[in-house]
Scaffold this motif. Structure first.
Motif, short mmCIF file in Angstrom:
data_model
loop_
_atom_site.label_atom_id
_atom_site.label_comp_id
_atom_site.label_asym_id
_atom_site.label_seq_id
_atom_site.Cartn_x
_atom_site.Cartn_y
_atom_site.Cartn_z
N ASN A 88 0.82 -1.20 0.00
CA ASN A 88 0.00 0.00 0.00
C ASN A 88 0.87 1.27 0.00
OD1 ASN A 88 -2.60 1.00 -0.18
ND2 ASN A 88 -2.53 1.69 1.95
N SER A 89 1.80 1.28 -0.94
CA SER A 89 2.76 2.40 -0.95
C SER A 89 3.07 2.85 -2.36
CB SER A 89 4.06 1.95 -0.28
OG SER A 89 4.65 0.93 -1.07
N ARG A 90 3.65 4.03 -2.43
CA ARG A 90 4.17 4.54 -3.70
C ARG A 90 5.66 4.73 -3.54
NH1 ARG A 90 1.77 10.01 -5.21
NH2 ARG A 90 2.84 10.61 -3.31
N SER A 91 6.40 4.27 -4.52
CA SER A 91 7.85 4.39 -4.45
C SER A 91 8.34 5.21 -5.62
CB SER A 91 8.42 2.97 -4.49
OG SER A 91 9.78 3.03 -4.75
N PHE A 92 9.10 6.26 -5.29
CA PHE A 92 9.61 7.14 -6.33
C PHE A 92 10.97 7.66 -5.90
CE2 PHE A 92 9.98 11.52 -8.07
CZ PHE A 92 10.12 11.16 -9.39
N ASN A 93 11.98 7.45 -6.76
CA ASN A 93 13.34 7.89 -6.43
C ASN A 93 13.77 7.41 -5.03
OD1 ASN A 93 13.91 9.16 -8.79
ND2 ASN A 93 13.48 11.22 -8.05
N GLU A 94 13.53 6.15 -4.77
CA GLU A 94 13.91 5.51 -3.49
C GLU A 94 13.15 6.08 -2.30
OE1 GLU A 94 18.15 5.80 -3.33
OE2 GLU A 94 18.40 4.52 -5.08
N LYS A 95 12.18 6.94 -2.56
CA LYS A 95 11.38 7.47 -1.45
C LYS A 95 10.06 6.70 -1.43
CE LYS A 95 9.05 11.73 -0.15
NZ LYS A 95 8.78 13.10 -0.59
N ILE A 96 9.76 6.08 -0.30
CA ILE A 96 8.53 5.28 -0.21
C ILE A 96 7.50 6.03 0.61
CG2 ILE A 96 7.55 3.08 0.58
CD1 ILE A 96 10.29 1.83 0.00
N THR A 97 6.32 6.21 0.03
CA THR A 97 5.23 6.91 0.73
C THR A 97 4.14 5.93 1.05
OG1 THR A 97 5.73 8.82 -0.67
CG2 THR A 97 3.67 8.89 0.58
N ASN A 98 3.76 5.84 2.33
CA ASN A 98 2.63 4.99 2.69
C ASN A 98 1.35 5.70 2.27
OD1 ASN A 98 0.40 3.96 4.43
ND2 ASN A 98 2.05 2.55 5.00
N LEU A 99 0.47 4.96 1.61
CA LEU A 99 -0.71 5.61 1.04
C LEU A 99 -1.92 5.58 1.98
CD1 LEU A 99 -0.30 4.46 -2.65
CD2 LEU A 99 0.37 6.63 -1.64
N GLY A 100 -1.71 5.17 3.22
CA GLY A 100 -2.80 5.21 4.20
C GLY A 100 -4.01 4.47 3.71
N ASN A 101 -5.15 5.14 3.78
CA ASN A 101 -6.39 4.48 3.39
C ASN A 101 -6.69 4.60 1.89
OD1 ASN A 101 -6.93 3.76 6.03
ND2 ASN A 101 -7.85 5.78 6.45
N SER A 102 -5.79 5.25 1.17
CA SER A 102 -6.09 5.47 -0.25
C SER A 102 -5.89 4.20 -1.06
CB SER A 102 -5.18 6.56 -0.82
OG SER A 102 -5.28 7.71 -0.05
N ASN A 103 -6.66 4.09 -2.12
CA ASN A 103 -6.54 2.97 -3.03
C ASN A 103 -5.42 3.28 -4.03
OD1 ASN A 103 -7.24 1.88 -5.83
ND2 ASN A 103 -8.48 0.61 -4.47
N ILE A 104 -4.53 2.31 -4.27
CA ILE A 104 -3.36 2.65 -5.11
C ILE A 104 -3.76 2.94 -6.56
CG2 ILE A 104 -1.78 1.29 -3.67
CD1 ILE A 104 -1.47 -0.46 -6.32
N VAL A 105 -4.85 2.34 -7.01
CA VAL A 105 -5.30 2.62 -8.38
C VAL A 105 -5.68 4.10 -8.49
CG1 VAL A 105 -6.98 2.06 -10.17
CG2 VAL A 105 -6.10 0.25 -8.69
#
Lengths: 177, 342
Positions: B85-102
């Protein structure tokens, strides 16, 4: 004023034409400072150009122009910029109208980047009030160039934004390199 | 700091795409200002290619943004992981909490498209098969993408649109949102090499009618050759094709000024006798039976039609190719038919 050296690659007046003596007028800032300027320099401001034309059309003597929304320190910078550009080829302003190919000449780059960011913002805002397109464009592009490659925190500092704000974790990827 | 709107607009215009996205995070006022700004006042993100890829094995979506050749780096990759449940960009990982990744991936893409003013060379989508992954929401990607494009009212300017999918309906989820004036190449690819598709609906779109290159990896059912004769370059798979259809295409291409090549992969072809009745005897190169036809208004160019076969008993024909060749490439002993539009 003796012409300053300008190494920018842009059209320059080819040979100095013998011109009529400069028509000098007084310009008063919002905080009461009185400065002097060549009318040809003031014509770069659409706002002041309209006022000057109004005087000329009515054959009224123009002794002093009042600029009520710009303080003396900033007005001095505005007039310095206008003096530098008073003999510019009008084709430059025409070519820069669409803002796609704006090249900041070296004199302007030096003039604008040496200013602390707060003064630069004041100068751009004054250029906006006086409607000086060239100065608005060069100033805004200088600010944009300063922000390039900076992190969000550094940008906050650059723009004088006091504190971070709570933003959703899902907001767009920050593109931090 | 109080700045007139025009000044702020100018600063944004002279900034690059990344700076504007960062500016958006500086304060709420900047974010609202940028969000309310008309797209035409935003700088161009200038990507050359955009790819949106969903992967079943990793349960993730990847957004690839490819820079033009002259830029200092070649591409950016943003990965959205459903399991983390995360977004990874330039080695930075963001937890997306309750958001849907789509939803997050689509919103990020929407931002990129908002800034993209120059034409893309290629826009590529890969929709993996998530039907059997009951706990995954990644199957919603094509439909949510379609909704986003529909709501934005934006036509994406790309020279090539490429869609790889397991479900043929996904093509129509995306195709109508490509700008038909810019689109030149359609590339439809299937995860399943045996998958079949009817193109009735697709062939009615402006995008299909105005494109000039078609690559389709699906087996086309009920092909109407009139739907494809405007393409200058075609790669298709069909079950079979009739001698009448091949003659229709021959007539179209000997009169066409822009036709380059066509290849049909065939499952079955047994109308070689009918063809010989229409076109006369074929030249047999031991790899293919070949006919040559002069084309309109050209002394130097010739249309070559080849039907390739496996040399078995009985022979198995597996592909047909139409191509424009130089006169000197006509094989010795072969008949060169004069131009005749009938």
């Amino acid at each position: 004023m003796a012409p300053k050296k300008n190494s920018a690659k842009r059209p320059q007046p080819s040979t100095p034409k013998p011109s009529a003596p400069a028509r000098i007028v007084k310009v008063q800032s919002s905080d009461g400072h009185i400065l002097q300027a060549d009318v040809r320099a003031l014509l770069l401001s659409s706002t002041l150009a309209a006022t000057i034309k109004g005087y000329d059309d009515e054959n009224k003597p123009l002794e002093k122009l009042e600029v009520n929304n710009v303080v003396g320190f900033t007005l001095k910078l505005v007039l310095e910029w206008c003096e530098k550009h008073k003999e510019d080829d009008p084709a430059i302003a025409q070519a820069e109208k669409d803002k796609k190919n704006i090249f900041i000449p070296s004199w302007d780059r030096h003039f604008l980047t040496k200013l602390p960011m707060g003064n630069l913002f004041d100068l751009i805002t004054a250029a906006y009030h006086l409607d000086i397109t060239g100065l608005i464009n060069y100033g805004c592009k200088t600010v944009a160039n300063s922000a390039k490659g900076k992190s969000t925190e550094e940008m906050r500092e650059l723009f004088g934004i006091p504190e971070p704000w709570e933003q959703p974790s899902t907001s767009t990827a920050t593109w931090d390199d | 700091m109080e700045m007139p709107e025009l000044v702020m607009e100018n600063i944004i215009w002279f900034s690059d795409f990344r700076s504007v996205l960062k500016l958006r995070q500086v304060c709420r006022k900047f974010r609202d200002f940028i969000d309310d700004l008309n797209d035409s006042k935003l700088p161009d993100s200038k990507f050359a290619n955009i790819e949106v890829i969903s992967k079943k094995d990793e349960n993730e979506i990847t957004l690839f943004l490819v820079e033009p050749k002259d830029s200092h780096r070649s591409f950016h990759s943003i990965e959205y992981s459903e399991s983390e449940n995360s977004r990874s960009f330039n080695e930075k990982i963001t937890n997306l909490g309750n958001s849907n990744i789509v939803d997050v991936a689509i919103r990020d893409l929407e931002w990129v498209l908002k800034f993209q003013k120059s034409n893309l060379n290629r826009l590529h989508f890969e929709f993996d098969d998530f039907q059997l992954q009951n706990d995954s929401s990644l199957y919603t990607l094509p439909f949510k993408l379609s909704n986003m494009l529909n709501v934005s009212g934006r036509k994406i300017k790309t020279r090539e649109l490429s869609i790889k999918t397991y479900n043929k309906s996904h093509i129509m989820s995306i195709l109508p949102f490509a700008d038909s004036e810019t689109l030149k190449t359609l590339d439809f690819c299937s995860f399943d090499p045996e998958m079949e598709i009817e193109i009735d609906e697709i062939a009615k779109t402006e995008q299909w009618k105005k494109a000039n290159t078609l690559k389709c990896d699906f087996h086309l059912l009920n092909l109407n050759v009139e739907d494809i004769c405007h393409f200058s370059s075609i790669d298709l798979k069909v079950d079979s094709i009739t001698a009448g259809d091949l003659d229709f295409l021959r007539k179209a291409y000997i009169s066409s000024s822009n036709f380059e090549r066509l290849r049909f992969d065939l499952k079955l072809f047994n109308e070689q006798v009918e063809l010989s009745n229409i076109w006369g005897p074929a030249f047999d190169s031991q790899l293919a039976i070949i006919w040559y036809f002069r084309i309109k208004d050209s002394e130097e160019k010739v249309l070559r039609i080849e039907i390739f076969y496996y040399n078995m008993i009985p022979r198995v024909y597996y592909a047909t190719c139409f191509s424009i060749i130089e006169l000197r490439s006509v094989l010795n002993g072969a008949i060169l038919h004069d131009y005749n539009e009938n």
